[in-house]
Design a protein around this motif. Structure first.
Motif, PDB file in Angstrom:
ATOM      1  N   LYS A   8       4.479   4.486  -0.379  1.00 48.60           N
ATOM      2  CA  LYS A   8       3.354   4.681   0.551  1.00 48.60           C
ATOM      3  C   LYS A   8       2.030   4.217  -0.052  1.00 48.60           C
ATOM      4  CE  LYS A   8       5.135   8.237   3.609  1.00 48.60           C
ATOM      5  NZ  LYS A   8       5.569   9.636   3.545  1.00 48.60           N
ATOM      6  N   GLN A   9       1.862   4.418  -1.358  1.00 53.70           N
ATOM      7  CA  GLN A   9       0.627   3.947  -2.002  1.00 53.70           C
ATOM      8  C   GLN A   9       0.545   2.419  -1.992  1.00 53.70           C
ATOM      9  OE1 GLN A   9       0.872   6.257  -5.643  1.00 53.70           O
ATOM     10  NE2 GLN A   9      -1.105   7.191  -5.151  1.00 53.70           N
ATOM     11  N   HIS A  10       1.673   1.779  -2.294  1.00 58.90           N
ATOM     12  CA  HIS A  10       1.674   0.314  -2.202  1.00 58.90           C
ATOM     13  C   HIS A  10       1.349  -0.132  -0.776  1.00 58.90           C
ATOM     14  CE1 HIS A  10       2.870  -1.125  -6.149  1.00 58.90           C
ATOM     15  NE2 HIS A  10       3.834  -0.230  -6.216  1.00 58.90           N
ATOM     16  N   GLN A  11       1.936   0.538   0.198  1.00 63.09           N
ATOM     17  CA  GLN A  11       1.706   0.130   1.590  1.00 63.09           C
ATOM     18  C   GLN A  11       0.242   0.322   1.991  1.00 63.09           C
ATOM     19  OE1 GLN A  11       5.001   2.505   3.249  1.00 63.09           O
ATOM     20  NE2 GLN A  11       5.799   0.596   4.134  1.00 63.09           N
ATOM     21  N   GLY A  93      -3.388   2.916  -9.168  1.00 63.01           N
ATOM     22  CA  GLY A  93      -2.658   1.960 -10.008  1.00 63.01           C
ATOM     23  C   GLY A  93      -1.529   1.232  -9.312  1.00 63.01           C
ATOM     24  N   ARG A  94      -1.286   1.567  -8.038  1.00 62.31           N
ATOM     25  CA  ARG A  94      -0.221   0.867  -7.293  1.00 62.31           C
ATOM     26  C   ARG A  94      -0.847  -0.328  -6.586  1.00 62.31           C
ATOM     27  NH1 ARG A  94       3.992   2.961  -9.969  1.00 62.31           N
ATOM     28  NH2 ARG A  94       3.684   5.210 -10.184  1.00 62.31           N
ATOM     29  N   VAL A  95      -0.420  -1.524  -7.032  1.00 58.23           N
ATOM     30  CA  VAL A  95      -1.169  -2.753  -6.735  1.00 58.23           C
ATOM     31  C   VAL A  95      -0.591  -3.496  -5.530  1.00 58.23           C
ATOM     32  CG1 VAL A  95      -1.888  -4.989  -7.675  1.00 58.23           C
ATOM     33  CG2 VAL A  95      -1.730  -2.995  -9.192  1.00 58.23           C
ATOM     34  N   ALA A  96      -1.497  -4.085  -4.745  1.00 60.24           N
ATOM     35  CA  ALA A  96      -1.150  -5.079  -3.721  1.00 60.24           C
ATOM     36  C   ALA A  96      -1.897  -6.360  -4.064  1.00 60.24           C
ATOM     37  CB  ALA A  96      -1.556  -4.588  -2.340  1.00 60.24           C
ATOM     38  N   ASP A  97      -1.202  -7.487  -4.003  1.00 61.05           N
ATOM     39  CA  ASP A  97      -1.759  -8.781  -4.431  1.00 61.05           C
ATOM     40  C   ASP A  97      -1.439  -9.780  -3.323  1.00 61.05           C
ATOM     41  OD1 ASP A  97      -2.457 -11.096  -5.801  1.00 61.05           O
ATOM     42  OD2 ASP A  97      -0.956 -10.870  -7.393  1.00 61.05           O
ATOM     43  N   ILE A 291      10.220  -4.665   2.009  1.00 59.94           N
ATOM     44  CA  ILE A 291       8.943  -4.247   2.597  1.00 59.94           C
ATOM     45  C   ILE A 291       7.867  -5.215   2.115  1.00 59.94           C
ATOM     46  CG2 ILE A 291       7.243  -2.406   2.824  1.00 59.94           C
ATOM     47  CD1 ILE A 291       9.445  -0.423   1.999  1.00 59.94           C
ATOM     48  N   ILE A 292       7.408  -6.057   3.026  1.00 55.80           N
ATOM     49  CA  ILE A 292       6.318  -6.993   2.691  1.00 55.80           C
ATOM     50  C   ILE A 292       5.034  -6.212   2.960  1.00 55.80           C
ATOM     51  CG2 ILE A 292       5.283  -9.249   3.135  1.00 55.80           C
ATOM     52  CD1 ILE A 292       8.107  -9.945   4.402  1.00 55.80           C
ATOM     53  N   PHE A 293       4.544  -5.536   1.912  1.00 63.54           N
ATOM     54  CA  PHE A 293       3.527  -4.510   2.180  1.00 63.54           C
ATOM     55  C   PHE A 293       2.112  -5.048   2.246  1.00 63.54           C
ATOM     56  CE2 PHE A 293       2.119  -3.910  -2.205  1.00 63.54           C
ATOM     57  CZ  PHE A 293       3.238  -4.250  -2.959  1.00 63.54           C
ATOM     58  N   THR A 294       1.935  -6.358   2.075  1.00 66.63           N
ATOM     59  CA  THR A 294       0.613  -6.933   2.334  1.00 66.63           C
ATOM     60  C   THR A 294       0.572  -7.594   3.724  1.00 66.63           C
ATOM     61  OG1 THR A 294       1.347  -8.842   1.056  1.00 66.63           O
ATOM     62  CG2 THR A 294      -0.129  -7.294  -0.039  1.00 66.63           C
ATOM     63  N   LYS A 295       1.596  -7.366   4.525  1.00 69.96           N
ATOM     64  CA  LYS A 295       1.570  -7.864   5.921  1.00 69.96           C
ATOM     65  C   LYS A 295       1.138  -6.718   6.817  1.00 69.96           C
ATOM     66  CE  LYS A 295       4.518 -11.835   6.730  1.00 69.96           C
ATOM     67  NZ  LYS A 295       5.871 -12.308   6.996  1.00 69.96           N
ATOM     68  N   LEU A 296       0.276  -7.026   7.783  1.00 73.56           N
ATOM     69  CA  LEU A 296      -0.094  -6.011   8.771  1.00 73.56           C
ATOM     70  C   LEU A 296       0.947  -6.062   9.887  1.00 73.56           C
ATOM     71  CD1 LEU A 296      -3.916  -6.781   8.982  1.00 73.56           C
ATOM     72  CD2 LEU A 296      -2.780  -5.066   7.574  1.00 73.56           C
ATOM     73  N   ASP A 297       1.295  -4.885  10.456  1.00 73.00           N
ATOM     74  CA  ASP A 297       2.301  -4.886  11.533  1.00 73.00           C
ATOM     75  C   ASP A 297       1.727  -5.545  12.786  1.00 73.00           C
ATOM     76  OD1 ASP A 297       3.508  -2.953   9.743  1.00 73.00           O
ATOM     77  OD2 ASP A 297       2.177  -1.480  10.694  1.00 73.00           O
TER      78      ASP A 297
END
Ligand code: MN
Ligand code: MN
Length: 297
Positions: A8-11, A93-97, A291-297
């Motif tokens: 959830k933090q990554h998302q 510390g949970r990163v999205a790039d 889970i492509i977590f840098t994509k917006l739904d």
């Protein structure tokens, strides 16, 4: 395995990161100041409740990555530029790039090549896929445009307060038989070029990471270190220090800290034949349904 909380933090970091990437991309226009755009993006990240995982950066034309203006140097975007905007956000510390190419010219194929290569790679991500297969997919997609992938840049794992961890995700077919594993957090970032397909490390870095505790008697270095320690070992921009400590002290202090081995420098990375470069990047949690977590739904 990753806990649901970590996922959830990554998302949440990913939503902020992609929102700020897309909003920031709209600010990149001929005549605009690069520094103003990056300052606006970094403010937006923090206004949305995110933390900056590494300096927002924009690399133009033949520079593939790692360009950041200082408080004393800036760049104005011009018609014809091809800009790579790359930003990172973390929460605890949970990163999205993620990264996107903004084309101010007519570099349609170049822009599409890295975008399609990313999409093709994302489609095959699953536990058990090999690094070589991912690289092969990226390479073939980019070469179908008569362009080259950049072979000495790669995607990477994302660790806790770490922007680059193993495995390196190649952009060419390395035949590497290492398999992705369930629960890995990775960033995939194909770069396409009409040049040779390789970058080199240039001079004049403006991005650094604090990697080693080293003693120094240099007063400017000591002052900078206090600020630098607040970055949790994540990359930082010289510009951030200049705003607090001034450009002169920052320049001297950074030089000293680099000299004694406390810092790793990340200089701009130009293409070896001065080819133009495009890049697209997303962050992914590897599982049967990734889970492509840098994509917006
Ligand atoms: Mn990136
Ligand atoms: Mn990356």
């Amino acid at each position: 395995m990753l806990s649901q909380d970590v996922i959830k933090q990554h998302q949440a970091a990913g939503r902020i990161s992609q929102t700020c990437l897309l909003q920031g991309a709209k600010l990149i226009k001929a005549g605009a100041s690069m520094r103003d755009v990056l300052d606006a993006i970094e403010k937006n990240i923090q206004d949305m409740g995110g933390r900056i995982a590494f300096p927002a950066q924009i690399s133009l034309n033949n520079i593939a990555a790692h360009y950041c203006p200082t408080t004393t140097d800036d760049i104005q975007f011009k018609e014809g530029d091809i800009a790579k905007l790359d930003i990172g956000v973390h929460l605890d510390g949970r990163v999205a790039d993620n990264a996107i190419t903004v084309d101010l010219g007519s570099h349609d194929d170049l822009t599409k090549a890295s975008k399609e290569a990313l999409q093709a790679a994302l489609k095959i991500i699953r536990p058990g896929i090999t690094l070589g297969e991912i690289g092969k997919t990226i390479q073939e997609t980019i070469q179908s445009y008569n362009l080259q992938p950049i072979r000495n840049l790669s995607g990477h794992g994302l660790g806790h307060y770490q922007v680059h961890t193993p495995p390196a995700i190649p952009n060419v077919d390395t035949k590497d038989a290492t398999e992705l594993e369930e629960g890995q957090v990775i960033a995939i970032e194909p770069f396409a070029t009409d040049g040779k397909g390789a970058i080199f490390e240039s001079a004049n870095p403006t991005i650094y990471t604090h990697t080693h505790d080293r003693a120094t008697r240099n007063p400017y270095a000591r002052i900078l270190l206090k600020t630098i320690k607040s970055y949790h070992g994540l990359p930082f921009a010289a510009r951030w220090l200049e705003r607090i400590h001034g450009a002169g002290k920052t320049r001297i202090g950074l030089k000293e800290l680099h000299r004694i081995g406390a810092l790793q420098a990340h200089p701009p990375l130009p293409e070896q034949n001065d080819g133009l470069v495009s890049q697209h990047e997303h962050s992914v949690i590897v599982q049967d349904k990734p889970i492509i977590f840098t994509k917006l739904d």
